[in-house]
Each structure stands twice: as structure tokens, then as C-alpha cells.
Scaffold this motif. Sequence first.
Motif, PDB file in Angstrom:
ATOM      1  N   GLY A 110      23.997 -51.370  -2.911  1.00 56.12           N
ATOM      2  CA  GLY A 110      24.637 -51.460  -1.606  1.00 56.12           C
ATOM      3  C   GLY A 110      25.314 -50.186  -1.153  1.00 56.12           C
ATOM      4  O   GLY A 110      26.132 -50.198  -0.229  1.00 56.12           O
ATOM      5  N   LYS A 111      24.984 -49.040  -1.778  1.00 53.24           N
ATOM      6  CA  LYS A 111      25.636 -47.793  -1.379  1.00 53.24           C
ATOM      7  C   LYS A 111      25.157 -47.306  -0.021  1.00 53.24           C
ATOM      8  O   LYS A 111      25.882 -46.651   0.716  1.00 53.24           O
ATOM      9  N   THR A 112      23.869 -47.630   0.267  1.00 49.22           N
ATOM     10  CA  THR A 112      23.322 -47.269   1.584  1.00 49.22           C
ATOM     11  C   THR A 112      22.589 -48.480   2.138  1.00 49.22           C
ATOM     12  O   THR A 112      21.859 -49.158   1.419  1.00 49.22           O
ATOM     13  N   ASP A 113      22.767 -48.733   3.422  1.00 46.92           N
ATOM     14  CA  ASP A 113      22.089 -49.858   4.077  1.00 46.92           C
ATOM     15  C   ASP A 113      20.618 -49.501   4.258  1.00 46.92           C
ATOM     16  O   ASP A 113      20.285 -48.501   4.899  1.00 46.92           O
ATOM     17  N   ASN A 114      19.740 -50.327   3.700  1.00 51.51           N
ATOM     18  CA  ASN A 114      18.312 -50.015   3.807  1.00 51.51           C
ATOM     19  C   ASN A 114      17.719 -50.398   5.156  1.00 51.51           C
ATOM     20  O   ASN A 114      16.536 -50.171   5.404  1.00 51.51           O
ATOM     21  N   GLY A 115      18.507 -51.015   6.019  1.00 54.66           N
ATOM     22  CA  GLY A 115      18.054 -51.288   7.381  1.00 54.66           C
ATOM     23  C   GLY A 115      17.276 -52.570   7.561  1.00 54.66           C
ATOM     24  O   GLY A 115      16.907 -52.913   8.701  1.00 54.66           O
ATOM     25  N   TYR A 116      17.024 -53.288   6.473  1.00 51.80           N
ATOM     26  CA  TYR A 116      16.265 -54.539   6.594  1.00 51.80           C
ATOM     27  C   TYR A 116      17.204 -55.706   6.879  1.00 51.80           C
ATOM     28  O   TYR A 116      18.423 -55.605   6.763  1.00 51.80           O
ATOM     29  N   GLY A 117      16.604 -56.810   7.266  1.00 51.04           N
ATOM     30  CA  GLY A 117      17.376 -58.009   7.568  1.00 51.04           C
ATOM     31  C   GLY A 117      17.485 -58.238   9.066  1.00 51.04           C
ATOM     32  O   GLY A 117      17.248 -57.342   9.895  1.00 51.04           O
ATOM     33  N   VAL A 118      17.856 -59.451   9.431  1.00 46.31           N
ATOM     34  CA  VAL A 118      17.930 -59.855  10.835  1.00 46.31           C
ATOM     35  C   VAL A 118      19.146 -59.232  11.511  1.00 46.31           C
ATOM     36  O   VAL A 118      20.270 -59.318  10.988  1.00 46.31           O
ATOM     37  N   LYS A 119      18.916 -58.615  12.660  1.00 45.70           N
ATOM     38  CA  LYS A 119      20.002 -58.084  13.476  1.00 45.70           C
ATOM     39  C   LYS A 119      20.182 -59.022  14.677  1.00 45.70           C
ATOM     40  O   LYS A 119      19.315 -59.082  15.561  1.00 45.70           O
ATOM     41  N   VAL A 120      21.263 -59.776  14.675  1.00 42.23           N
ATOM     42  CA  VAL A 120      21.538 -60.686  15.792  1.00 42.23           C
ATOM     43  C   VAL A 120      22.159 -59.875  16.916  1.00 42.23           C
ATOM     44  O   VAL A 120      23.254 -59.333  16.784  1.00 42.23           O
ATOM     45  N   LYS A 121      21.447 -59.811  18.034  1.00 44.11           N
ATOM     46  CA  LYS A 121      21.918 -59.010  19.166  1.00 44.11           C
ATOM     47  C   LYS A 121      22.786 -59.827  20.114  1.00 44.11           C
ATOM     48  O   LYS A 121      23.717 -59.304  20.730  1.00 44.11           O
ATOM     49  N   LYS A 122      22.452 -61.104  20.241  1.00 41.26           N
ATOM     50  CA  LYS A 122      23.166 -61.944  21.193  1.00 41.26           C
ATOM     51  C   LYS A 122      22.988 -63.395  20.776  1.00 41.26           C
ATOM     52  O   LYS A 122      21.894 -63.816  20.406  1.00 41.26           O
ATOM     53  N   LEU A 123      24.081 -64.182  20.848  1.00 43.38           N
ATOM     54  CA  LEU A 123      24.007 -65.595  20.480  1.00 43.38           C
ATOM     55  C   LEU A 123      24.914 -66.368  21.430  1.00 43.38           C
ATOM     56  O   LEU A 123      26.137 -66.182  21.429  1.00 43.38           O
ATOM     57  N   THR A 124      24.309 -67.222  22.269  1.00 40.09           N
ATOM     58  CA  THR A 124      25.080 -67.897  23.322  1.00 40.09           C
ATOM     59  C   THR A 124      24.666 -69.364  23.425  1.00 40.09           C
ATOM     60  O   THR A 124      23.678 -69.799  22.831  1.00 40.09           O
ATOM     61  N   ASP A 125      25.427 -70.091  24.260  1.00 39.10           N
ATOM     62  CA  ASP A 125      25.002 -71.444  24.613  1.00 39.10           C
ATOM     63  C   ASP A 125      24.073 -71.369  25.817  1.00 39.10           C
ATOM     64  O   ASP A 125      23.686 -70.283  26.278  1.00 39.10           O
ATOM     65  N   VAL A 126      23.715 -72.513  26.381  1.00 41.10           N
ATOM     66  CA  VAL A 126      22.741 -72.559  27.461  1.00 41.10           C
ATOM     67  C   VAL A 126      23.233 -71.841  28.716  1.00 41.10           C
ATOM     68  O   VAL A 126      22.439 -71.335  29.515  1.00 41.10           O
ATOM     69  N   ASN A 127      24.543 -71.723  28.871  1.00 39.99           N
ATOM     70  CA  ASN A 127      25.117 -71.082  30.054  1.00 39.99           C
ATOM     71  C   ASN A 127      25.425 -69.604  29.848  1.00 39.99           C
ATOM     72  O   ASN A 127      25.988 -68.961  30.739  1.00 39.99           O
ATOM     73  N   GLY A 128      25.086 -69.094  28.668  1.00 36.61           N
ATOM     74  CA  GLY A 128      25.327 -67.679  28.419  1.00 36.61           C
ATOM     75  C   GLY A 128      26.667 -67.377  27.787  1.00 36.61           C
ATOM     76  O   GLY A 128      26.993 -66.203  27.566  1.00 36.61           O
ATOM     77  N   ALA A 129      27.467 -68.405  27.490  1.00 35.10           N
ATOM     78  CA  ALA A 129      28.763 -68.181  26.837  1.00 35.10           C
ATOM     79  C   ALA A 129      28.544 -67.866  25.365  1.00 35.10           C
ATOM     80  O   ALA A 129      27.799 -68.568  24.667  1.00 35.10           O
ATOM     81  N   ALA A 130      29.201 -66.814  24.892  1.00 32.34           N
ATOM     82  CA  ALA A 130      29.030 -66.385  23.509  1.00 32.34           C
ATOM     83  C   ALA A 130      29.535 -67.454  22.542  1.00 32.34           C
ATOM     84  O   ALA A 130      30.565 -68.088  22.779  1.00 32.34           O
ATOM     85  N   LEU A 131      28.800 -67.636  21.456  1.00 30.37           N
ATOM     86  CA  LEU A 131      29.192 -68.568  20.400  1.00 30.37           C
ATOM     87  C   LEU A 131      29.600 -67.782  19.166  1.00 30.37           C
ATOM     88  O   LEU A 131      29.003 -66.748  18.826  1.00 30.37           O
ATOM     89  N   LYS A 132      30.605 -68.289  18.486  1.00 32.27           N
ATOM     90  CA  LYS A 132      31.058 -67.651  17.256  1.00 32.27           C
ATOM     91  C   LYS A 132      30.082 -67.975  16.138  1.00 32.27           C
ATOM     92  O   LYS A 132      29.641 -69.113  15.998  1.00 32.27           O
TER      93      LYS A 132
END
Length: 791
Positions: free
Chosen positions: A137-159
Motif C-alpha cells: 500500500g505504499k503507492t496506489d496502483n490505480g485499480y478499483g472502482v472510482k465512484v464519481k457521483k452517487l445520488t437519489d432519483v432527484n439528484g440529492a447526494a447520498l452518504k
Amino acid sequence: MSKLSCIIAGLTFCVSAAAQDIQNNPTSNHGNKFEQLGTILPTPNEYRTASGAPGPKYWQQRCDYTIKCELDEVNNVLTGSETLNYFNNSPDQLTYIWFQLDENEHSNINNANYQTSSRMPQAMTDNMLATQEEEAGKTDNGYGVKVKKLTDVNGAALKYTINKTMMRVDLPTPLKPGQKYVIKIDWSYKISDRMKYGGRGGYEHFEEDGNNLYTMAQWFPRVCVYSDFQGWQNHQFTGRGEFALTFGNYDVQITVPADHVVGATGECQNYAQVLTPAQLGRYNQARNAKEPVEIVTLAEATAAEKNKNTAKSKTWSFKADNVRDFAWTASRKFVWDAMPQLINGKKIMCMSFYGKEAYPLYRKFSTRAVAHTIKTYSDFTFPYPYPVAQSVEAANGMEYPMICFNYGRTEKDGTYSESVKNGMLGVVIHEVGHNFFPMIVNSDERQWTWMDEGLNSFVEYLTEELWDNKFPTKKGWAGAIVDYMKLPKEQLEPVMSNSENIIGFGPNAYTKPATALNILRETIMGRELFDFSFKEYARRWAFKHPTPADLFRTMEDASGEDLDWFWRGWFYGIQPVDISLDTVKYAKADLNSELPEARSTQRKVAAPDKNPYDDISKIRNRKNKNIKFYTDLNPEARDFYWQYARGQVKVDTTQTFTVEMPMTVTALTPQAKEKFANSYFYELSFSNKGGLVMPIIIEWTYKDGSKEIDRIPAQIWRYNEQNAKKFFVKNKEVTSIQLDPLQETADIDVTNNVWGTMPAPTRFKAFSQKTEGGPRRGQSVGKNPMQAAGM
């Protein structure tokens, strides 16, 4: 401290797991192996009945997906957005929803971190050092899912919170029973080189022509299963235990370079837009063909390889209803062929995608094997319900609804070895068969791998047998598991073990349960009872989430057989089968036996019959003035012995008398003498050296050369689990006896199975698995017989 040389060296690892040893009566020689499973199985309820069927209030969740994704072939990045409609059919309020992020397996930051023991290598390269630093874990290898945006149906951000390979999305208000919730996610990830990093999805790069072959599996954030028996199945994904998923409908649009051919879960909605007129015409021809038709030809695929163009793109649209997952493949290298298979009068399009490296094998066998598989599995379970079934050659072996990735490539001259051909057929049958287990009979693969792999390997065995009676099946026949069951106990674990804790993963999760089920079918229950019960299990739990208890209970419920001893031994235990024929006693009747002399015996007059001491109840009853005894109140109920017991009648109990014993036999009649003259008597003694109780199968060889088989059910061991005897009367003289002559019980030691002149049989090679050959999985090494024959 030792020095490290700059040469390639490998790391080894080991894991251990404790075996379950279920004993109800551990200090006795009985009362253990034939006891009911009882509380070992979960208590039946209104969701899952004691019969093994879904209960009147059975429920399961549903999630529908609308997904758009785009493949960036130049940078090997996949970008996507999805909308999920999650239906809470449970009786519970949900305050959060768990998602699987399987691509985090490749991240050195967010992987499951299930570490194993490792050792100092004797040598190390700079690349190995870089890998070790990356894993640390000394350097991030860049793999894995990057979540850019996560909202409900109306566009409100979800935690949301990402915990390694899992993501929890917190809901602003509880999701009540019967309600639906809509979640939108935008994401991307760097696609990994599957041949370098492993894993389910990724790409394979072909140096010769500079092209990639993509197998996009477990590629988008997917909802975890929430069930009545477990709650959320959010165990981390380590790369081994596969997954549990919720059924739903999928609408997926896949944008790829314009010269790519795409195969995916479900039916394509726009072939007219993405295929050339010639290809579309061939597809329509294939829909009514009797043999596979090339929709994309070898010449077209070869030309696309040479003239690749990533500047333009096309979007392929697919829909799939009532599936638990969605996977796809894309490459300009693909030849694509297809033909239909009728299942209950419905046409199922069987299709294959493969590169020129696999052409001589896949063109001849793949689509035919797909068709044979869905027909045979349908016969043993239920009619295949989906519109397509597809096989993709990708130097891989993994399954998803309606599509699977397989291996099997030829030499450059187009020849191949027999083992490569049979391995290719075996993997196609196995992976296509997974459409039934667990894609439709939707067991939890992460918790119980054997319910997925073991059941599928069993039906694979039946399917391979029906493909070619001489097919060298690797799993299912009894001898396949013998060497594994011979291993020391510390190297074994029960089949009912979590997938992450199994050392011998292949034999434990694939071969042992497949073998057990085949023994149950051929040796314990018989084909008719087994096939009916197994089909009933598949029918009951199609498109539902079964547990092991549901299988065990259904098999017993539908057959009328008490099989708890079998599940206990084969699935919860680690003991092997080793039944020994210890002694044989042989006798002939003495036809002129003298009658026994008449016998007499001396007896004394019996004293009054009474217990050896006054027990506490009698004492308290006498003292209780409210209790009135019947014979005290009713003198007419008194007799001589009422007086005798109280000493009111005196009898001399010292006097003796003679009792003559009656004769119970007479001399043999002529008819009886004739019958006994032709009878031979044998007493066989057996010991259960292995510990796993099984039927005793005895083959008798007679003096005249004829043979006969007796089958003694496993219940002979119920009063003594270590030793048993059995008396037989035969009408011919026996020259030799052999236990388990067809080696159908997986007995690990056949040398103690023989008495008489018959030699112990030689054993087949007992356990082997598919092996990798050549630079890619499913390629042979060295000169094959086709080359030697000049083919």
C-alpha cells in the motif's frame, strides 16, 4: 540475513482450517452417524418449510438496472452510469443498502486484505520488489472502482462508505416493506490485464496482432443479497468465493470501438444497427439452422484484427429479464457463430465467440456443446428459460447469466491434443451448466461454494457422459475423489465449509459433492428416486435463494428416504470410506445330524414377586392418608398372590421340581436333505476402518464361474458403526468374494476388499484436475497425436 539474487523466484503460501466433527454419542460405537441432523439444520419457519420447499411467506428482494457504459480501448478504462430500482419485499425496514465493488479486488488500497502466510524468497527481482511495495500500500496502483457521483432519483447526494470490496449506501429515511428506492451511480475504473493480475474480468492482450479481448464481468456496482436466513450477504470478495446476487431486469447500453463484436447477457435490441447487412442476414439464417452458422466469419475477424480502428464507436443495446447479473465481452478478434436448440418447443439461440487461435476447436464443438448442455440440464432440472446461451473463448473459465468465458486453443498449425479438446468440452459444459446452478437456482456462492460448483459439477458429469460414453470425466465418478479422501485429517475440511477457508478447493467444493451426489443416485437411492427428487429441488428453488438445508430436506421429502446419515458423513464430516472384509466363515450342513437328547431342568418354587427395595413413591403413597388403593377398597380384586405377597399364604420355596424341555426339531425329511445338500453357508465379518458409513456391496464369484451381487444398505452399521456381520445362504459354492467390485463407493483401500482367489483390482488414477498447458489456459505443449499423424 540472507542475500537475494536478482532472478525469478516464487512465493508459497498455506492456509489451515479446522474440521467439523459432529458426534452425538462420542464415547460409543453407535448413536452418532445415524442420528438425525436435528438442530444442525436451521429451524423451519414460514419462509422455509421442514419439507425443503419455500414457505407461504417466502420473500426475496429485487433490483432492476439501467446501465450505460463506454470502453476506452486506448487507455483500458471503463466508464459507466447506472440507475437502480431497489424493491424492498422483505418484512424489514432497511436503513442502508450494501453494494459489491468486486473490481476493488485489484486495488492495493481497497482489496479484501485476506492475507495468507508467506516466506522469504530465495531470490527476488526488481519487479517482485515493486509488487511487494504495491501490495503493502505504499503507492496506489490505480485499480478499483472510482465512484464519481452517487445520488437519489432527484439528484440529492447520498452518504456512502466504502469498506474494502463493499460499499454501504445510507438512506435518508428508512425503506419500508413494499417500498421502492432509486439510486444513481456514476463510476469508472482502470481495466486490468487479466493474464497478469488474474480475476474474473479484464482483458487479454495478443502481442502478435496487437489486439485485446475483453471479458467484462463483475464490472459495475451490484446490490448485495438481503435474505431471510442471513440478512445482508456482505462478506468481502477475495477473488475465490464468488457471489450472491438479487434477481432483476437489465437494460444495458455498451459503447465500444466500431469494429468490435459484442456478446452479452440477454438479447441484443439493435443488431440491425450494429451489424453489416451480410452479418444480419447470416444471423437470421442461423435462427433456423441445423448446424452452427458463422455470423462474423473468420475472414472478417482476421481483417478486423489487421485494420483496427478505435476512432469510431458503436453502441450495442441489450435487455435481460429476471437475471441475477450481467456480463459482456468485446473484441475485434471474434468469429461469431450460432444455431438454435429447441427446449419445450422454444428456440434458444446457442452462440459462440472466439478468435482465430481457437477456431479449429470452437468452430467444430463450442456451439454444439452449448446446445447439448442446455438440453441435457433441462432434462435433469427444468426447461432452460432464457432466450440465448453463449460460450466465449477467453483462456478463462467463468460463468454469468446466458454467457460464459472458457478456454481451449489450438497449435499454430490448427492441431490440438486430445486433452485440450476434452478440457475445452468440459469447461464449456461446466460453465454453460452454471446457468442452472447458481444463475437460476440462486444459491449463495460466497458462503457455500459446493452448492454452486458441486451441484453443477454433478450435472456436468451426467452431461459429459451423454456427450460421449468414452468421455474421460474428471468429476463425479467415485474414483475421482479417493486420493483426496486419503489425505491426513489436518489437510481436510468438511464440504460444509466457507469457501475462503478451504485448502483443497477443487476436490472439496467440486469433486467431493459431485461424487457424493452421483453415489447417492447410482448406489444409495437409485436413478428413479434420485432424479425425481433432484428435479423437484431445482423446480422448487428456480429463481429463488436456497440453502443447504433446503436441498437436504427436499431430497428426503420427495423420495421418502432418510438421508441424514449421508449428509452427515459426506457433507459435514471428513472421514473416508474404507470397508474391510475381515473374515469369511464357510460351512456345509451335516445331513445326518443326530437329534439332540431330550433335556430337563430343575427349578424351585418361585418366591413372591417383588422389587428389590421399597422405592420412594411406594413409601410416600403409604404415608399419604388421602390415597386409597383399589385392592384395599375392593376385596373382590384380591387373589391368592395378593395374599402370597403379604405372607398370608405359606409356601415352601425350597422345594424343587423337574421341567422337561420339549423337542423343537426332528430328523430331516428327504426333501429337506435335498435342499440342504445344495446350500452353502457363509458368515462375513466387516469393519468400518474409514469411518464413513456406506452400503456394503458384495460380489460373489462361484465355482462355475458365474457371479452375483448383493447390496446391503448402510443401515447395517446403525447398531455398531465399527463392525458388522452378515450370514448368507447360497445355492452354489463360492470361490472368491469382492467388496465394491465397480468401485462405486470411493473406498480408499481396495486391498482389504477381497477374499479367495480374486486379485485386488488395479486402481484408476484417482484424482486429477484440469491443468494449464502452454502460454494460455487450454493449449497443449509438445507434439500432439494429430501432428504425429500428419493431420
